[in-house]
Design a protein around this motif. Structure first.
Motif, PDB file in Angstrom:
ATOM      1  N   ASN A 124       0.832  -1.217   0.000  1.00 22.80           N
ATOM      2  CA  ASN A 124       0.000   0.000   0.000  1.00 22.80           C
ATOM      3  C   ASN A 124       0.861   1.260   0.000  1.00 22.80           C
ATOM      4  O   ASN A 124       0.630   2.198   0.774  1.00 22.80           O
ATOM      5  CB  ASN A 124      -0.945  -0.001   1.206  1.00 22.80           C
ATOM      6  CG  ASN A 124      -2.065   1.027   1.058  1.00 22.80           C
ATOM      7  OD1 ASN A 124      -2.484   1.350  -0.052  1.00 22.80           O
ATOM      8  ND2 ASN A 124      -2.537   1.553   2.173  1.00 22.80           N
ATOM      9  N   ILE A 125       1.883   1.257  -0.859  1.00 21.84           N
ATOM     10  CA  ILE A 125       2.746   2.425  -1.028  1.00 21.84           C
ATOM     11  C   ILE A 125       2.858   2.710  -2.522  1.00 21.84           C
ATOM     12  O   ILE A 125       2.423   1.912  -3.354  1.00 21.84           O
ATOM     13  CB  ILE A 125       4.151   2.208  -0.418  1.00 21.84           C
ATOM     14  CG1 ILE A 125       4.824   0.960  -1.026  1.00 21.84           C
ATOM     15  CG2 ILE A 125       4.066   2.083   1.097  1.00 21.84           C
ATOM     16  CD1 ILE A 125       6.210   0.675  -0.478  1.00 21.84           C
ATOM     17  N   SER A 126       3.448   3.827  -2.886  1.00 21.49           N
ATOM     18  CA  SER A 126       3.558   4.193  -4.296  1.00 21.49           C
ATOM     19  C   SER A 126       4.710   3.445  -4.962  1.00 21.49           C
ATOM     20  O   SER A 126       5.656   2.979  -4.299  1.00 21.49           O
ATOM     21  CB  SER A 126       3.791   5.693  -4.438  1.00 21.49           C
ATOM     22  OG  SER A 126       5.095   6.038  -3.973  1.00 21.49           O
ATOM     23  N   THR A 127       4.624   3.337  -6.286  1.00 18.93           N
ATOM     24  CA  THR A 127       5.720   2.700  -7.026  1.00 18.93           C
ATOM     25  C   THR A 127       7.002   3.507  -6.878  1.00 18.93           C
ATOM     26  O   THR A 127       8.099   2.934  -6.839  1.00 18.93           O
ATOM     27  CB  THR A 127       5.367   2.564  -8.518  1.00 18.93           C
ATOM     28  OG1 THR A 127       5.034   3.859  -9.053  1.00 18.93           O
ATOM     29  CG2 THR A 127       4.197   1.614  -8.718  1.00 18.93           C
ATOM     30  N   LYS A 128       6.888   4.809  -6.777  1.00 21.80           N
ATOM     31  CA  LYS A 128       8.062   5.660  -6.580  1.00 21.80           C
ATOM     32  C   LYS A 128       8.749   5.332  -5.260  1.00 21.80           C
ATOM     33  O   LYS A 128       9.989   5.281  -5.187  1.00 21.80           O
ATOM     34  CB  LYS A 128       7.648   7.129  -6.608  1.00 21.80           C
ATOM     35  CG  LYS A 128       8.808   8.109  -6.414  1.00 21.80           C
ATOM     36  CD  LYS A 128       9.831   8.011  -7.540  1.00 21.80           C
ATOM     37  CE  LYS A 128      10.908   9.065  -7.398  1.00 21.80           C
ATOM     38  NZ  LYS A 128      11.944   8.951  -8.443  1.00 21.80           N
ATOM     39  N   THR A 129       7.965   5.084  -4.223  1.00 22.35           N
ATOM     40  CA  THR A 129       8.538   4.726  -2.923  1.00 22.35           C
ATOM     41  C   THR A 129       9.262   3.394  -3.001  1.00 22.35           C
ATOM     42  O   THR A 129      10.351   3.229  -2.444  1.00 22.35           O
ATOM     43  CB  THR A 129       7.439   4.664  -1.847  1.00 22.35           C
ATOM     44  OG1 THR A 129       6.816   5.947  -1.733  1.00 22.35           O
ATOM     45  CG2 THR A 129       8.012   4.270  -0.496  1.00 22.35           C
ATOM     46  N   VAL A 130       8.667   2.451  -3.721  1.00 17.93           N
ATOM     47  CA  VAL A 130       9.331   1.150  -3.908  1.00 17.93           C
ATOM     48  C   VAL A 130      10.657   1.339  -4.632  1.00 17.93           C
ATOM     49  O   VAL A 130      11.683   0.753  -4.259  1.00 17.93           O
ATOM     50  CB  VAL A 130       8.428   0.175  -4.692  1.00 17.93           C
ATOM     51  CG1 VAL A 130       9.180  -1.132  -4.989  1.00 17.93           C
ATOM     52  CG2 VAL A 130       7.156  -0.125  -3.913  1.00 17.93           C
ATOM     53  N   GLN A 131      10.646   2.148  -5.670  1.00 19.08           N
ATOM     54  CA  GLN A 131      11.873   2.411  -6.430  1.00 19.08           C
ATOM     55  C   GLN A 131      12.946   3.053  -5.547  1.00 19.08           C
ATOM     56  O   GLN A 131      14.133   2.716  -5.644  1.00 19.08           O
ATOM     57  CB  GLN A 131      11.561   3.306  -7.628  1.00 19.08           C
ATOM     58  CG  GLN A 131      10.738   2.612  -8.704  1.00 19.08           C
ATOM     59  CD  GLN A 131      10.150   3.588  -9.718  1.00 19.08           C
ATOM     60  OE1 GLN A 131      10.231   4.810  -9.540  1.00 19.08           O
ATOM     61  NE2 GLN A 131       9.555   3.068 -10.788  1.00 19.08           N
ATOM     62  N   TYR A 176      13.239   2.709  -2.273  1.00 17.58           N
ATOM     63  CA  TYR A 176      13.744   1.659  -1.389  1.00 17.58           C
ATOM     64  C   TYR A 176      14.696   0.730  -2.140  1.00 17.58           C
ATOM     65  O   TYR A 176      15.726   0.298  -1.598  1.00 17.58           O
ATOM     66  CB  TYR A 176      12.594   0.848  -0.802  1.00 17.58           C
ATOM     67  CG  TYR A 176      11.999   1.426   0.460  1.00 17.58           C
ATOM     68  CD1 TYR A 176      12.768   1.558   1.615  1.00 17.58           C
ATOM     69  CD2 TYR A 176      10.666   1.820   0.512  1.00 17.58           C
ATOM     70  CE1 TYR A 176      12.230   2.072   2.778  1.00 17.58           C
ATOM     71  CE2 TYR A 176      10.111   2.338   1.677  1.00 17.58           C
ATOM     72  CZ  TYR A 176      10.901   2.468   2.801  1.00 17.58           C
ATOM     73  OH  TYR A 176      10.367   2.970   3.958  1.00 17.58           O
ATOM     74  N   HIS A 177      14.348   0.416  -3.380  1.00 18.32           N
ATOM     75  CA  HIS A 177      15.178  -0.450  -4.219  1.00 18.32           C
ATOM     76  C   HIS A 177      16.581   0.152  -4.348  1.00 18.32           C
ATOM     77  O   HIS A 177      17.601  -0.539  -4.217  1.00 18.32           O
ATOM     78  CB  HIS A 177      14.509  -0.607  -5.586  1.00 18.32           C
ATOM     79  CG  HIS A 177      15.048  -1.720  -6.409  1.00 18.32           C
ATOM     80  ND1 HIS A 177      14.451  -2.138  -7.584  1.00 18.32           N
ATOM     81  CD2 HIS A 177      16.138  -2.511  -6.275  1.00 18.32           C
ATOM     82  CE1 HIS A 177      15.151  -3.124  -8.107  1.00 18.32           C
ATOM     83  NE2 HIS A 177      16.174  -3.370  -7.330  1.00 18.32           N
ATOM     84  N   TYR A 178      16.624   1.440  -4.591  1.00 18.51           N
ATOM     85  CA  TYR A 178      17.905   2.140  -4.713  1.00 18.51           C
ATOM     86  C   TYR A 178      18.677   2.094  -3.392  1.00 18.51           C
ATOM     87  O   TYR A 178      19.888   1.837  -3.364  1.00 18.51           O
ATOM     88  CB  TYR A 178      17.664   3.599  -5.125  1.00 18.51           C
ATOM     89  CG  TYR A 178      18.917   4.439  -5.105  1.00 18.51           C
ATOM     90  CD1 TYR A 178      19.829   4.411  -6.163  1.00 18.51           C
ATOM     91  CD2 TYR A 178      19.203   5.259  -4.005  1.00 18.51           C
ATOM     92  CE1 TYR A 178      20.988   5.174  -6.129  1.00 18.51           C
ATOM     93  CE2 TYR A 178      20.358   6.026  -3.970  1.00 18.51           C
ATOM     94  CZ  TYR A 178      21.246   5.974  -5.030  1.00 18.51           C
ATOM     95  OH  TYR A 178      22.399   6.721  -4.988  1.00 18.51           O
TER      96      TYR A 178
END
Length: 217
Positions: free
Chosen positions: A180-187, A189-191
């Motif tokens: 339940n977070i944005s794709t930008k937030t996932v990206q 975190y990925h970084y």
């Protein structure tokens, strides 16, 4: 007919394997002061069952499809900071244990423990204590004596959860929906995961996740 004790402990049992839940439900309900009031097979259903039943203790596995038990712990504790959650899992890596406590776990017992250990831990959690099975206590003691931190231990609880889902093959969009977070937030975190671990490719991240027991691949 089951007789409900005046001070019985109500339990929510969370595991994605029905046979496992059935087996442990029998173990728990053999105790005269235990009542399994609900079961759940996913992080989402665990949160819903907690809202519906407000159990005294949640017995929570970590490994589940989609969002893991770590996310369920986080969400339940956000709803009720007083929630008492005992992790009951096969994972015994120090980083996983620390992530569980960071998310809000009250205790940690491995599935390799005797049933009596689980029973005692549930009673301890209900009393407000923080029990550990002996093997986990030894893992944490050994980890405290290790001067160097592993790559995984440099990650926060949310970063570990996202790494686990990445290694399981989830896309950025799927992870965003699960958490339940944005794709930008996932990206982002990925970084951060790559920066903290020093691993520049997803293949190396998957390898790290497998080596640390985050995925069964």
């Amino acid at each position: 007919m089951t007789v409900v004790q005046p001070h019985s402990i109500s339990i929510l049992l969370v595991d994605d394997h029905p046979v496992v839940r059935q087996g442990y439900r029998r173990v728990l309900e053999y105790q005269s002061d235990f009542r399994v009031v609900a079961e759940a097979d996913s992080a989402t259903n665990a949160y819903g069952a907690f809202k519906a039943h407000t159990p005294d203790v949640v017995v929570m596995d970590i490994s589940m499809p989609g969002a893991s038990g770590l996310e369920a712990i986080r969400n339940i504790r956000l709803r009720d900071p007083r929630a008492r959650i005992l992790v009951f899992t096969m994972h015994e890596e120090a980083a996983q244990v620390k992530a569980a406590f960071d998310a809000g776990a009250s205790g940690y017992v491995t599935k390799g423990s005797e049933p009596a250990v689980l029973v005692r831990a549930i009673r301890a959690v209900a009393r407000g204590e923080r029990p550990l099975s002996d093997d986990i206590a030894q893992v944490l003691a050994a980890d405290s004596l290790t001067p160097q931190r592993s790559r995984l231990e440099q990650l926060g609880e949310r970063e570990i959860e996202i790494l686990r889902q990445l290694a399981a093959g989830a896309t950025t969009e799927q992870i965003a929906a699960n958490l339940n977070i944005s794709t930008k937030t996932v990206q982002n975190y990925h970084y951060l995961i790559k920066a903290k671990t020093g691993l520049r490719t997803d293949a190396l991240l998957v390898r790290l996740a497998v080596e640390c027991g985050l995925t069964d691949l």
